[in-house]
Design a protein around this motif. Structure first.
Motif, PDB file in Angstrom:
ATOM      1  N   VAL C  21       0.845  -1.200   0.000  1.00  0.00           N
ATOM      2  CA  VAL C  21       0.000   0.000   0.000  1.00  0.00           C
ATOM      3  C   VAL C  21       0.870   1.236   0.000  1.00  0.00           C
ATOM      4  N   LEU C  22       1.981   1.172   0.707  1.00  0.00           N
ATOM      5  CA  LEU C  22       2.817   2.366   0.807  1.00  0.00           C
ATOM      6  C   LEU C  22       3.633   2.616  -0.430  1.00  0.00           C
ATOM      7  N   THR C  23       3.960   1.568  -1.155  1.00  0.00           N
ATOM      8  CA  THR C  23       4.936   1.747  -2.221  1.00  0.00           C
ATOM      9  C   THR C  23       4.361   1.692  -3.634  1.00  0.00           C
ATOM     10  N   ARG C  24       3.259   1.011  -3.851  1.00  0.00           N
ATOM     11  CA  ARG C  24       2.786   0.870  -5.222  1.00  0.00           C
ATOM     12  C   ARG C  24       1.977   2.078  -5.643  1.00  0.00           C
ATOM     13  N   ARG C  25       2.092   2.384  -6.915  1.00  0.00           N
ATOM     14  CA  ARG C  25       1.424   3.583  -7.383  1.00  0.00           C
ATOM     15  C   ARG C  25       0.100   3.317  -8.086  1.00  0.00           C
ATOM     16  N   ASN C  26      -0.045   2.153  -8.612  1.00  0.00           N
ATOM     17  CA  ASN C  26      -1.279   1.864  -9.325  1.00  0.00           C
ATOM     18  C   ASN C  26      -2.391   1.602  -8.326  1.00  0.00           C
ATOM     19  N   ALA C  27      -3.519   2.243  -8.517  1.00  0.00           N
ATOM     20  CA  ALA C  27      -4.599   2.140  -7.534  1.00  0.00           C
ATOM     21  C   ALA C  27      -5.092   0.702  -7.404  1.00  0.00           C
ATOM     22  N   ILE C  28      -5.147   0.004  -8.507  1.00  0.00           N
ATOM     23  CA  ILE C  28      -5.639  -1.377  -8.437  1.00  0.00           C
ATOM     24  C   ILE C  28      -4.684  -2.214  -7.595  1.00  0.00           C
ATOM     25  N   VAL C  29      -3.405  -2.000  -7.804  1.00  0.00           N
ATOM     26  CA  VAL C  29      -2.450  -2.794  -7.038  1.00  0.00           C
ATOM     27  C   VAL C  29      -2.534  -2.442  -5.561  1.00  0.00           C
ATOM     28  N   VAL C  30      -2.706  -1.180  -5.268  1.00  0.00           N
ATOM     29  CA  VAL C  30      -2.847  -0.776  -3.855  1.00  0.00           C
ATOM     30  C   VAL C  30      -4.041  -1.479  -3.249  1.00  0.00           C
ATOM     31  N   PHE C  31      -5.118  -1.497  -4.005  1.00  0.00           N
ATOM     32  CA  PHE C  31      -6.296  -2.147  -3.464  1.00  0.00           C
ATOM     33  C   PHE C  31      -6.067  -3.639  -3.281  1.00  0.00           C
ATOM     34  N   MET C  32      -5.354  -4.223  -4.208  1.00  0.00           N
ATOM     35  CA  MET C  32      -5.024  -5.630  -4.046  1.00  0.00           C
ATOM     36  C   MET C  32      -4.239  -5.858  -2.778  1.00  0.00           C
ATOM     37  N   CYS C  33      -3.346  -4.952  -2.469  1.00  0.00           N
ATOM     38  CA  CYS C  33      -2.568  -5.106  -1.233  1.00  0.00           C
ATOM     39  C   CYS C  33      -3.468  -5.001  -0.008  1.00  0.00           C
ATOM     40  N   VAL C  34      -4.467  -4.154  -0.095  1.00  0.00           N
ATOM     41  CA  VAL C  34      -5.392  -4.073   1.042  1.00  0.00           C
ATOM     42  C   VAL C  34      -6.126  -5.394   1.177  1.00  0.00           C
ATOM     43  N   GLU C  35      -6.521  -5.944   0.044  1.00  0.00           N
ATOM     44  CA  GLU C  35      -7.176  -7.243   0.100  1.00  0.00           C
ATOM     45  C   GLU C  35      -6.243  -8.293   0.694  1.00  0.00           C
ATOM     46  N   LEU C  36      -4.965  -8.163   0.356  1.00  0.00           N
ATOM     47  CA  LEU C  36      -3.975  -9.087   0.914  1.00  0.00           C
ATOM     48  C   LEU C  36      -3.954  -8.983   2.426  1.00  0.00           C
ATOM     49  N   GLN C  58     -13.572 -19.066  12.390  1.00  0.00           N
ATOM     50  CA  GLN C  58     -13.959 -19.464  11.036  1.00  0.00           C
ATOM     51  C   GLN C  58     -15.207 -18.714  10.600  1.00  0.00           C
ATOM     52  N   VAL C  59     -16.137 -18.570  11.532  1.00  0.00           N
ATOM     53  CA  VAL C  59     -17.326 -17.772  11.209  1.00  0.00           C
ATOM     54  C   VAL C  59     -16.913 -16.365  10.834  1.00  0.00           C
ATOM     55  N   ALA C  60     -15.991 -15.859  11.606  1.00  0.00           N
ATOM     56  CA  ALA C  60     -15.519 -14.498  11.310  1.00  0.00           C
ATOM     57  C   ALA C  60     -14.916 -14.436   9.924  1.00  0.00           C
ATOM     58  N   ALA C  61     -14.155 -15.436   9.586  1.00  0.00           N
ATOM     59  CA  ALA C  61     -13.509 -15.421   8.267  1.00  0.00           C
ATOM     60  C   ALA C  61     -14.543 -15.343   7.155  1.00  0.00           C
ATOM     61  N   PHE C  62     -15.640 -16.065   7.338  1.00  0.00           N
ATOM     62  CA  PHE C  62     -16.691 -15.979   6.320  1.00  0.00           C
ATOM     63  C   PHE C  62     -17.215 -14.554   6.194  1.00  0.00           C
ATOM     64  N   PHE C  63     -17.505 -13.996   7.323  1.00  0.00           N
ATOM     65  CA  PHE C  63     -18.020 -12.623   7.288  1.00  0.00           C
ATOM     66  C   PHE C  63     -17.049 -11.695   6.591  1.00  0.00           C
ATOM     67  N   VAL C  64     -15.783 -11.885   6.939  1.00  0.00           N
ATOM     68  CA  VAL C  64     -14.771 -10.995   6.371  1.00  0.00           C
ATOM     69  C   VAL C  64     -14.722 -11.151   4.864  1.00  0.00           C
ATOM     70  N   MET C  65     -14.872 -12.376   4.403  1.00  0.00           N
ATOM     71  CA  MET C  65     -14.811 -12.572   2.955  1.00  0.00           C
ATOM     72  C   MET C  65     -15.957 -11.850   2.273  1.00  0.00           C
ATOM     73  N   VAL C  66     -17.140 -11.951   2.840  1.00  0.00           N
ATOM     74  CA  VAL C  66     -18.291 -11.260   2.238  1.00  0.00           C
ATOM     75  C   VAL C  66     -18.055  -9.764   2.224  1.00  0.00           C
ATOM     76  N   VAL C  67     -17.600  -9.274   3.341  1.00  0.00           N
ATOM     77  CA  VAL C  67     -17.368  -7.835   3.430  1.00  0.00           C
ATOM     78  C   VAL C  67     -16.318  -7.405   2.426  1.00  0.00           C
ATOM     79  N   ALA C  68     -15.281  -8.205   2.299  1.00  0.00           N
ATOM     80  CA  ALA C  68     -14.230  -7.844   1.348  1.00  0.00           C
ATOM     81  C   ALA C  68     -14.787  -7.794  -0.062  1.00  0.00           C
ATOM     82  N   ALA C  69     -15.674  -8.703  -0.361  1.00  0.00           N
ATOM     83  CA  ALA C  69     -16.267  -8.686  -1.690  1.00  0.00           C
ATOM     84  C   ALA C  69     -17.046  -7.407  -1.911  1.00  0.00           C
ATOM     85  N   ALA C  70     -17.834  -7.024  -0.946  1.00  0.00           N
ATOM     86  CA  ALA C  70     -18.584  -5.776  -1.089  1.00  0.00           C
ATOM     87  C   ALA C  70     -17.640  -4.612  -1.269  1.00  0.00           C
ATOM     88  N   GLU C  71     -16.560  -4.674  -0.531  1.00  0.00           N
ATOM     89  CA  GLU C  71     -15.598  -3.576  -0.613  1.00  0.00           C
ATOM     90  C   GLU C  71     -14.996  -3.500  -2.003  1.00  0.00           C
TER      91      GLU C  71
END
Lengths: 538, 648, 99
Positions: C21-36, C58-71
């Motif tokens: 997030v700190l070093t990449r300049r392309n917005a898509i890549v930055v967002f990918m890093c956030v997803e990472l 594990q339940v939390a992980a599911f929730f997080v995945m859904v939220v990440a998708a919305a994001e």
């Protein structure tokens, strides 16, 4: 297979108290309904329907909240059968705790949102704060055609309602997972809303991008911290967590606490997580800025209260120093940098950072005084800031052909406003004085409550820093007042858009609330105190 | 500091609640106040009838005062005190002050004097100010003054008295500077106000000390407490007494705050008559007499009162002997006569009643003399220089007769009012032990001779001798609206003193308030005192006759001896004030302004610059790049974590 | 099987994401890093769930995945709108708002 069958037989449906959730459901349901109506209704009906739906939902929610207030609060504390309100999920630990502080905060959010809706519904061609087509490229023919056709982006209101419902859950969340989901629920619509300004669309899109990137960064930090805390305590539930944490704080817990705090402080706008605030507040459409400044703060501070005073209460010695450092830095940076700002929205953004710092000083008081003063401050500040941004939305530029164009946000364009529109200048003066903390306004009562809470917790020096920062802050508030009344206006480029009834109504309500809370704060203070003495752990 | 003394017992008479006619007491203040309000708010619309309203209300106040007086007369002596409680004024926890009016013999004396003389002067002013377009405003201020003065003397506690005190000061300022288009008149008003203000500091400090020592400021508490325990706390009593004296000096134009009275003659003559002769300048005497119990407990303070009185007595007489402006002569005379009253008041119970007695008689003859002077001014085109009068006895008969009555009274001609009151004071001055009776008595006697001199000088220069008028002067008698009040006052000057002395009526009347005086003999026997006094009076009068009636009076002022020059310059009072107070005060102000500009403003400017510099530095962090914002967030997390780890 | 390797992997992934997030300049890549970063948290949650033996993680992980998708939905919409306006997905280009 038998395991699954056995599990299915033992399946215990969660015990959900729908009554306690009714206010949230009202708003959320209205949001979903709004999205559906958006798809189904013909274009000319959409606007009226959405506005009516939004207002109705908020009013119904407010009524339900007052009904809930009359019922006894949830009794939490240890693991055991709880009281009448707000029981959810398996076992005895609640995912959503609708106790008195939560009710107070939710009501504050709903009231503030009502005012925000008023600022957003101006639909005459010049006064609409939102772009006609969010997907159109700025400056393109498509956009101009949309503008000529008088298109209106009506999805704004369902988005707002989604954000409001997220905020309401955020303040009542009982475990870290619900916090995360609510955090995202309130943030995502805001990311979109920031990019929908009608004019200066480049700035608006930039604000949206920055908010999104930094917001998701902050949420990711929060989530990792939540994961670490889960790892250390084996539970995400705040109640259970506080039990486990009583036995000490290994490094894992400390890291988790810092990361969780980072995410929450990001939402609040505290140093060093404040960098998004000036840019996003300046670029976003002014009604959205007002809404963010008011409601997001209420929600974020509510969540902070719950996490710190309830979930992490045994770790007081760990997070208090953190809060103290952050509070001092926030107050200083907010007050000092606002002095050199020339754009009024940016100045108000820095001032909101400073106010966040002031409220943080109350959070070091882990007592009833800390809670009640925070509750009062966020509500009072919400009204004032919403009113101030509504006034900013009314002061517009005029181009050569006397058409009213965008907002006049440069300070120099505000010179001489006192003479041209005395009422508006007078109301804005009231808001400035309230933010400065002059007696007889809500700001004074709020600051007094907050600083007394800090003093009563033994942090008198923190209150002193706060007072000094307030003194420095008075400068830029008074500068605007002086500019409005005692300066000669420059070339006649500014004007006030009169006859914007909804925005004017919002301004008036904000002003009335500011005065009332300053002159007779007792009823609301009593409500806040009642909320704070609910069994909350704090 | 907690209450040292408390308790309300010990008042000479038990104060009952006002009932019957006495419950109308509040109208005494209310009616003139109403008049002032109507006339000031009504503005030009009330010009035609406003003055009559004022006159009517003033006389109405007198009628009520007389009715109250009669009802009080009907009560036995021990019950001649009643208090009319109006409302609870300052309920502030430990301290409470009520708005209450006290009807007792002392306050009634003043009420009658103020309303009677005041109403007469109201009538006089209708004709005197007939040509003035602002007449209505004049009457508004006159009514305001009457209301404030009545409030002063009727107040039941020192705080309410202070309100009336300030009110008369305000009215005096407004009236002295009535013709404020003339800058010197406005300056005179300012001077009066400032001098009064200095005195008011004393009164305020005294009231504050009263609260500190007694826990309250109403008369019963303070005076009762002083009577009971005063001697134990002499230091405080002395302080209070001196502060009260300071206030009295300001209001009554006694040394050292006497410089304003001469300049106050810039106001219209009725003002001088009412305020600066009969009533306001006597407020200081009222204060001292009312606070008698305090002075009883503080002999030092009482002695200072006597000394101040004696000094003012001589000061005023010397100045009056050399002035050529007839109003300034009368002003000096007032200062001197009030000095008599102060001297008597400082002597203790033996002198209180006589001080008030002289106050009443002085009110009549001095007001009468001032009104006569006004009549002469009216007839001589507003000339005030004595050297341009002469031989007015024939053309202004009534003025001559009434002024003459006042003259005879003030010099102490046997059996006129002044004789009874002044001689009583001289006798009382000779009472005591050691050096005091000799010094004070002699001063009082000597001053009687000086009084005779300057009063006779004035009388002869005005009405006798050669005609020294300006060309074109047509002296004529005043209209009846002016002469009738003068006649009434002249009758009072002649007869009132004798009437009040019969059977010691006046002294007995005042005893419930001022206390019983122990029967003591003066060091010189009474006949001797009287004889010497009369001799001095005769010498003074004859000398004046020789100088100013028998010989020619130069129209141009001759140079005169050193003493005369000094006396004409008011014994250098203004120069002293400037050197001792004004110039050092200006230096102090200038140095403070310098410190403020350089020191305080410099510090503030320095802080502001520092803040602005910090702001400029901090804002650079907001670079506009998202990545740097994210970096700051991450750095923040790391720093906080590091700090926590280190702290653990 | 001890959880430490998983946790270390999670931490490394998180750090890589943050640095990205700190070093990449392309917005898509930055967002990918956030997803990472979000997925690193997911990994941590699941690991801890295994360690503690309850399913909350594990339940939390599911929730997080859904939220990440919305994001992702929201994020990509914003990035695309910026790209269409500026013809560039560089995050550094969006610096009109500063100081």
């Amino acid at each position: 297979m038998s395991v699954i069958a056995a599990a299915a037989a033992d399946f215990q449906a969660p015990d959900i108290d729908w009554g306690a959730l009714a206010p949230v459901i009202a708003v959320l349901g209205a949001a979903v309904l709004g999205v559906i109506l958006e798809a189904l209704l013909p274009r000319r009906l959409r606007n009226v329907a959405q506005i009516g739906l939004a207002l109705a939902a908020l009013v119904v929610s407010l009524v339900l909240l007052s009904v809930l207030w009359a019922k006894p609060p949830v009794s939490v504390g240890t693991v055991g059968p709880a009281g009448a309100v707000g029981r959810l999920t398996q076992g005895m630990n609640l995912s959503i705790m609708v106790d008195r502080p939560a009710l107070f905060l939710q009501a504050s959010i709903v009231v503030v949102s009502l005012l925000a809706v008023l600022t957003m519904v101006e639909r005459s061609r010049d006064a609409d704060p939102f772009t006609p087509q969010g997907s159109a490229v700025p400056g393109s023919d498509f956009e101009n055609a949309s503008r000529q056709a008088g298109l209106v982006q009506t999805e704004v209101l369902p988005l707002l309602l989604l954000a409001v419902s997220g905020m309401m859950v955020f303040t009542a969340a009982g475990d870290l997972l619900t916090l995360f989901v609510a955090l995202e629920l309130l943030s995502l619509p805001l990311y979109i809303l920031c990019g929908l300004a009608r004019r200066r669309r480049l700035l608006s899109q930039e604000a949206s991008l920055k908010y999104f990137l930094l917001g998701s960064f902050g949420s990711a930090l929060f989530l990792f911290g939540a994961a670490l805390l889960y790892g250390a305590t084996a539970t995400v539930n705040l109640a259970a967590m506080s039990q486990v944490l009583q036995s000490g704080a290994p490094l894992l817990v400390v890291t988790g606490v810092v990361l969780v705090l980072a995410g929450l402080l990001f939402k609040v706008g505290a140093v060093p997580f404040h960098a998004w605030t000036p840019d996003v507040y300046t670029g976003a459409p002014t009604p959205i800025t007002g809404f963010m400044a008011a409601a997001t703060k209420i929600a974020a501070f509510g969540a902070l209260l719950r996490v710190l005073f309830y979930g992490l209460a045994p770790l007081q010695d760990t997070w208090q120093p953190v809060l103290v450092i952050v509070a001092v830095a926030t107050m200083v940076v907010g007050s000092v940098v606002a002095i050199v700002q020339a754009d009024i929205k940016r100045m108000l953004a820095y001032s909101s950072i400073a106010h966040a710092g002031f409220i943080l000083t109350a959070l070091v008081a882990v007592q009833e005084a800390g809670i009640s003063s925070t509750l009062f401050y966020v509500l009072a500040y919400g009204f004032t800031t919403l009113g101030a941004f509504a006034v900013v939305a009314l002061v517009r530029e005029r181009d050569a052909r006397n058409n009213i164009t965008g907002e006049a946000t440069h300070l120099s364009q505000w010179a001489g406003l006192g003479r041209r529109s005395p009422v508006l200048a007078g109301v804005f003066t009231l808001f400035m004085l309230a933010m400065a903390g002059i007696p007889l306004t809500s700001g004074f009562t709020a600051k007094f409550a907050v600083f007394s809470a800090a003093v009563s917790a033994g942090y008198a020096w923190l209150a002193v820093v706060g007072v000094v920062a307030s003194a420095a802050a008075v400068f830029f508030y008074i500068r605007v007042i002086v500019l409005m009344y005692f300066s000669e206006p420059a070339a006649d480029a500014t004007t006030v858009v009169a006859g914007r009834p909804f925005t004017a109504a919002a301004v008036a309500l904000g002003a009335v609330a500011t005065i009332l809370l300053g002159v007779v704060p007792a009823p609301v203070l009593e409500l806040a105190r009642t909320a704070a003495t609910a069994p909350f752990g704090g | 500091m907690n209450l040292i003394l408390s308790g309300t017992a010990g008042a000479a008479a038990q104060a009952g609640a006002a009932s019957g006619v006495q419950s109308l007491t509040w109208l005494l203040v209310g009616l003139p106040l109403l008049g002032a309000f109507v006339l000031m708010v009504g503005g030009r619309r009330t010009d035609r009838w406003g003055h009559w309203l004022a006159v009517l209300l003033s006389w109405a106040a007198f009628v009520i005062g007389a009715a109250v007086f009669l009802s009080v007369l009907g009560e036995p002596a021990s019950e001649r005190v009643s208090v009319q409680h109006l409302f609870s004024w300052v309920p502030a926890g430990a301290f409470s002050a009520e708005a209450a009016l006290r009807v007792d013999t002392l306050s009634l004396t003043f009420v009658l004097l103020v309303t009677f003389v005041g109403s007469l002067i109201h009538v006089y002013s209708v004709a005197y100010m007939a040509a003035d377009p602002d007449r209505r405003r004049f009457f508004a201020y006159l009514n305001l003054f009457v209301a404030a003065m009545l409030l002063l003397v009727l107040a039941d506690n020192y705080l309410l008295l202070y309100v009336g005190w300030e009110g008369v000061g305000l009215a005096s300022y407004l009236l002295i500077g009535f013709w404020n288009h003339n800058p010197s008149y406005a300056a005179a008003a300012k001077k009066a106000f400032v001098a009064n203000r200095v005195g008011d500091i004393g009164l305020a400090l005294a009231i504050a000390s009263m609260f500190l020592v007694f826990g309250g400021v109403d008369f019963d508490t303070v005076l009762g407490g002083a009577q009971q325990d005063g001697l134990q706390y002499q230091g405080w009593m002395t302080f209070i007494g001196l502060m009260l004296l300071l206030g009295a000096c300001g209001k009554s134009a006694q040394v050292p705050l006497q410089s304003w009275l001469g300049d106050a003659m810039a106001g219209p003559t009725p003002v001088s008559a009412l305020i600066h002769a009969a009533t306001m300048v006597t407020a200081g005497v009222y204060l001292v007499v009312r606070s008698g119990a305090v002075y009883q407990a503080a002999p030092t303070a009482a002695l200072i009162v006597v000394i101040v009185g004696a000094l003012s007595l001589l000061f005023g007489a010397i100045v009056a002997s050399a002035k050529d402006d007839m109003k300034k002569v009368l002003a000096g005379s007032t200062m001197s006569q009030v000095g008599y009253m102060m001297l008597a008041a400082g002597l203790g119970p033996v002198g209180y009643a006589f001080a008030i007695f002289h106050l009443v008689t002085h009110g009549f003859f001095k007001a009468g003399m001032f009104l006569g002077a006004g009549s002469v001014m009216h007839g001589m085109d507003d000339v005030v220089d004595l050297r341009r009068f002469g031989d007015l006895a024939r053309t202004m008969r009534i003025t001559w007769l009434t002024f003459g009555a006042g003259w005879l009274s003030i010099i102490g001609f046997p059996f006129l009012s002044g004789f009874w009151s002044k001689d009583a004071i001289i006798e009382a001055a000779f009472v005591g032990e050691g050096w005091r009776p000799w010094v004070f008595g002699s001063v009082a006697m000597l001053a009687a001779g000086l009084t005779a001199f300057y009063a006779s000088r004035m009388f002869f220069m005005m009405f006798h001798g050669r005609k020294r008028w300006d060309t074109g002067a047509h002296p004529h008698e005043a209209p009846p609206l002016m002469t009738v009040p003068m006649i009434v006052l002249a009758l009072g000057s002649v007869f009132l003193g004798g009437v009040l002395t019969i059977g010691g009526a006046f002294v007995n009347w005042l005893t419930p308030v001022v206390g019983e005086a122990a029967e003591e003999e003066p060091v010189l026997s009474v006949p001797v005192i009287t004889a010497i006094t009369l001799a001095l009076v005769a010498i003074g009068a004859l000398w004046a006759w020789r100088q100013y009636a028998a010989s020619d009076v130069p129209v141009v002022q001759p140079r005169g001896s050193l003493a005369t020059v000094a006396a004409r310059r008011d014994l250098f009072q203004d120069d002293v004030n400037e050197a001792v107070f004004m110039r050092p005060g200006q230096y102090l102000t200038r140095s403070l302004v310098f410190a403020d500009t350089k020191g305080v403003d410099g510090a503030v400017g320095g802080i502001a610059g520092m803040v602005a510099g910090t702001a400029g530095w901090l804002r650079k962090f907001q670079t506009g790049f998202v990545r740097s914002y994210a970096a700051s967030m991450l750095v923040g997390v790391v720093v906080l974590l590091g700090a926590l780890v280190v702290v653990r | 099987m001890s959880a430490t390797p998983f946790l270390m992997l999670s931490a490394i992934l998180f750090t890589i994401g943050a640095v990205g997030v700190l070093t990449r300049r392309n917005a898509i890549v930055v967002f990918m890093c956030v997803e990472l970063m979000l997925n690193a948290s997911n990994l941590a949650l699941i690991t801890f769930a295994r360690v503690h033996g309850n399913l909350d993680g594990q339940v939390a992980a599911f929730f997080v995945m859904v939220v990440a998708a919305a994001e992702v939905v929201v994020g990509l919409a914003i990035i695309v709108s910026i790209f269409r306006t500026r013809r560039s997905a560089s995050v550094d280009e969006a610096n009109l708002l500063k100081y």
